[in-house]
Design an enzyme around this catalytic site. Structure first.
Site: not given
Ligand code: GRF
Length: 210
Positions: A19-20, A96-97, A115, A149
């Site tokens: 979605s982002n 997710m890595r 985030h 870091g």
């Molecule tokens: C979002 O809440 C982002 O901040 C976090 O993981 C989620 C990803 O959502 N890192 P999407 O895949 O962008 O819908």
């Protein structure tokens, strides 16, 4: 549009829903936006985010971590794919890595992450759960540069807050935060593209802040 358009070339790393990514694609679709997403790379073959990229006519690439001997080799492959496409800014959007210094050094000051908390509170995973368990009354979203870091510790570019309601669940809070994420991430990319961000120590100075 190509590099000839003078727009900043952006690569987006994803793993899931996207979605982002969609917010960045929608911003890119506006002619007056100073950046364009030119490639979307996923470490998961079936990520919905890849479908969003294809639907927007943007190159969608799956890079399988299992094809590489170790994390550094995978990260260097990402660097290679991004560099080959002339990417100047990398956005991690639900990727997710954990990226190793092999990646973060190659894109130092040119990679940003979104985030779903008001960092430095609640880094890592299950962020809305952490916020609810802690009993905070205000939550929010952060866009920050990737550091080399620990995760979620790099210089903060933009933040936005939302209230936490007494009856919130992880889902309702996540939804409220996401609305802010979708506004914040394209705005941070725009500021970068306009050359208005500089990193001073661990602070990000935003020139011409409105
Ligand atoms: C979002 O809440 C982002 O901040 C976090 O993981 C989620 C990803 O959502 N890192 P999407 O895949 O962008 O819908």
């Amino acid at each position: 549009m190509t590099a000839a358009s003078g727009r900043l070339r952006v690569g987006v790393l994803v793993s899931g829903r996207g979605s982002n990514l969609q917010a960045l694609l929608d911003a890119s679709a506006r002619g007056d936006y100073p950046a364009e997403v030119v490639v979307v790379i996923s470490d998961r073959e079936r990520a919905a985010a890849l479908d969003r990229a294809r639907a927007a006519g943007v190159e969608a690439l799956y890079v399988n971590p299992k094809d590489f001997a170790d994390r550094e080799a995978f990260d260097l492959a990402l660097v290679g794919e991004l560099t080959a496409r002339g990417v100047s800014l990398v956005c991690t959007a639900g990727f997710m890595r954990i990226l190793s210094p092999a990646f973060t050094r190659a894109f130092a000051g040119r990679a940003m992450n979104i985030h779903p908390s008001l960092l430095p509170a609640f880094p890592g995973l299950h962020v809305q759960r952490q916020a609810l368990d802690h009993g905070v009354k205000v939550a929010g979203a952060t866009v920050h540069f990737l550091g080399d870091g620990a995760v979620d510790t790099g210089p903060i570019i933009l933040q936005a807050s939302v209230p936490v309601h007494p009856d919130d669940t992880e889902d309702t809070l996540a939804e409220r935060i996401l609305t802010e994420e979708h506004r914040l991430f394209p705005e941070a990319v725009r500021l970068f593209a306009e050359g208005r961000l500089s990193i001073v120590g661990r602070r990000v100075v935003v020139r011409g802040a409105r």
